[in-house]
Design a protein around this motif. Structure first.
Motif, short mmCIF file in Angstrom:
data_model
loop_
_atom_site.label_atom_id
_atom_site.label_comp_id
_atom_site.label_asym_id
_atom_site.label_seq_id
_atom_site.Cartn_x
_atom_site.Cartn_y
_atom_site.Cartn_z
N ARG A 1 0.87 -1.19 0.00
CA ARG A 1 0.00 0.00 0.00
C ARG A 1 0.90 1.24 0.00
N PRO A 2 1.24 1.78 -1.16
CA PRO A 2 2.19 2.90 -1.23
C PRO A 2 1.81 4.11 -0.39
N ASN A 3 0.53 4.37 -0.21
CA ASN A 3 0.14 5.52 0.62
C ASN A 3 0.51 5.29 2.08
N ILE A 4 0.39 4.07 2.57
CA ILE A 4 0.78 3.77 3.95
C ILE A 4 2.30 3.84 4.08
N LEU A 5 3.02 3.33 3.08
CA LEU A 5 4.49 3.39 3.09
C LEU A 5 4.96 4.84 3.13
N ALA A 6 4.38 5.70 2.31
CA ALA A 6 4.77 7.11 2.28
C ALA A 6 4.49 7.79 3.62
N THR A 7 3.35 7.48 4.22
CA THR A 7 3.02 8.07 5.52
C THR A 7 3.97 7.60 6.60
N PHE A 8 4.32 6.32 6.58
CA PHE A 8 5.26 5.77 7.56
C PHE A 8 6.63 6.42 7.42
N LEU A 9 7.10 6.59 6.19
CA LEU A 9 8.40 7.22 5.96
C LEU A 9 8.39 8.69 6.38
N ALA A 10 7.27 9.39 6.14
CA ALA A 10 7.15 10.78 6.57
C ALA A 10 7.18 10.88 8.09
N LEU A 11 6.54 9.95 8.77
CA LEU A 11 6.57 9.92 10.22
C LEU A 11 8.00 9.73 10.72
N GLY A 12 8.73 8.81 10.10
CA GLY A 12 10.11 8.59 10.50
C GLY A 12 10.98 9.82 10.32
N ARG A 13 10.78 10.53 9.21
CA ARG A 13 11.55 11.77 8.98
C ARG A 13 11.19 12.82 10.03
N ALA A 14 9.93 12.93 10.37
CA ALA A 14 9.51 13.93 11.35
C ALA A 14 10.08 13.63 12.73
N VAL A 15 10.14 12.37 13.09
CA VAL A 15 10.67 12.00 14.40
C VAL A 15 12.17 12.26 14.48
N ARG A 16 12.87 11.99 13.38
CA ARG A 16 14.32 12.16 13.37
C ARG A 16 14.78 13.59 13.10
N ARG A 17 13.88 14.46 12.73
CA ARG A 17 14.24 15.83 12.38
C ARG A 17 15.00 16.49 13.52
N GLN A 18 16.08 17.12 13.20
CA GLN A 18 16.90 17.79 14.21
C GLN A 18 16.18 19.02 14.76
N GLY A 19 16.34 19.24 16.05
CA GLY A 19 15.81 20.44 16.65
C GLY A 19 14.40 20.34 17.19
N GLU A 20 13.67 19.29 16.83
CA GLU A 20 12.30 19.17 17.32
C GLU A 20 12.29 18.84 18.82
N PHE A 21 13.09 17.86 19.20
CA PHE A 21 13.21 17.45 20.59
C PHE A 21 14.69 17.32 20.93
N PRO A 22 15.04 17.54 22.17
CA PRO A 22 16.44 17.34 22.56
C PRO A 22 16.84 15.87 22.36
N GLU A 23 18.07 15.66 21.94
CA GLU A 23 18.57 14.30 21.69
C GLU A 23 18.44 13.43 22.94
N ARG A 24 18.66 14.01 24.10
CA ARG A 24 18.55 13.25 25.36
C ARG A 24 17.14 12.71 25.55
N LEU A 25 16.13 13.51 25.21
CA LEU A 25 14.74 13.08 25.35
C LEU A 25 14.42 11.96 24.37
N LYS A 26 14.95 12.04 23.14
CA LYS A 26 14.73 10.98 22.16
C LYS A 26 15.32 9.66 22.66
N ARG A 27 16.55 9.73 23.18
CA ARG A 27 17.21 8.52 23.68
C ARG A 27 16.44 7.93 24.86
N LEU A 28 15.95 8.77 25.74
CA LEU A 28 15.18 8.30 26.88
C LEU A 28 13.91 7.61 26.42
N ALA A 29 13.24 8.17 25.42
CA ALA A 29 12.01 7.56 24.89
C ALA A 29 12.32 6.21 24.25
N MET A 30 13.42 6.13 23.51
CA MET A 30 13.80 4.85 22.89
C MET A 30 14.11 3.80 23.97
#
Length: 75
Positions: free
Chosen positions: A35-64
Motif C-alpha cells: 500500500r504505497p500511501n501507507i508506506l509514504a506516511t510511515f516514511l514521513a513519520l520517520g523523517r519527522a521523528v528524526r528531524r533535528q531540533g524538534e526534541f532534545p537528543e537526550r529526550l529521544k534517547r530516553l524515549a527509545m
C-alpha cells in the motif's frame, strides 16, 4: 496468516525505485509496500521523528530506552 511482502521487482514504480535506492529493505517496509500511501506516511513519520531540533537528543534517547524496556526488547 502472514502477509507476504513486496519484493524489489514487484509493486508500483515508486516502491520499486525506493527499494532500489535503499538496498536492503526491512520486512515491515516490504509489507507497507503493498500500500504505497501507507508506506509514504510511515516514511514521513520517520523523517519527522528524526528531524533535528524538534526534541532534545537526550529526550529521544530516553524515549527509545523506555520503549525498549516496556516491550522487553534486547536492543
Amino acid at each position: 496468516m502472514r502477509i507476504p511482502g513486496v519484493s524489489g521487482d514487484q509493486g508500483p514504480l515508486a516502491v520499486r525505485l525506493l527499494f532500489r535506492v535503499l538496498g536492503k529493505v526491512p520486512a515491515p517496509l516490504r509489507i507497507y509496500g503493498r500500500r504505497p500511501n501507507i508506506l509514504a506516511t510511515f516514511l514521513a513519520l520517520g523523517r519527522a521523528v528524526r528531524r533535528q531540533g524538534e526534541f532534545p537528543e537526550r529526550l529521544k534517547r530516553l524515549a527509545m530506552y523506555r520503549t525498549a524496556r516496556v516491550i522487553e526488547c534486547a536492543f
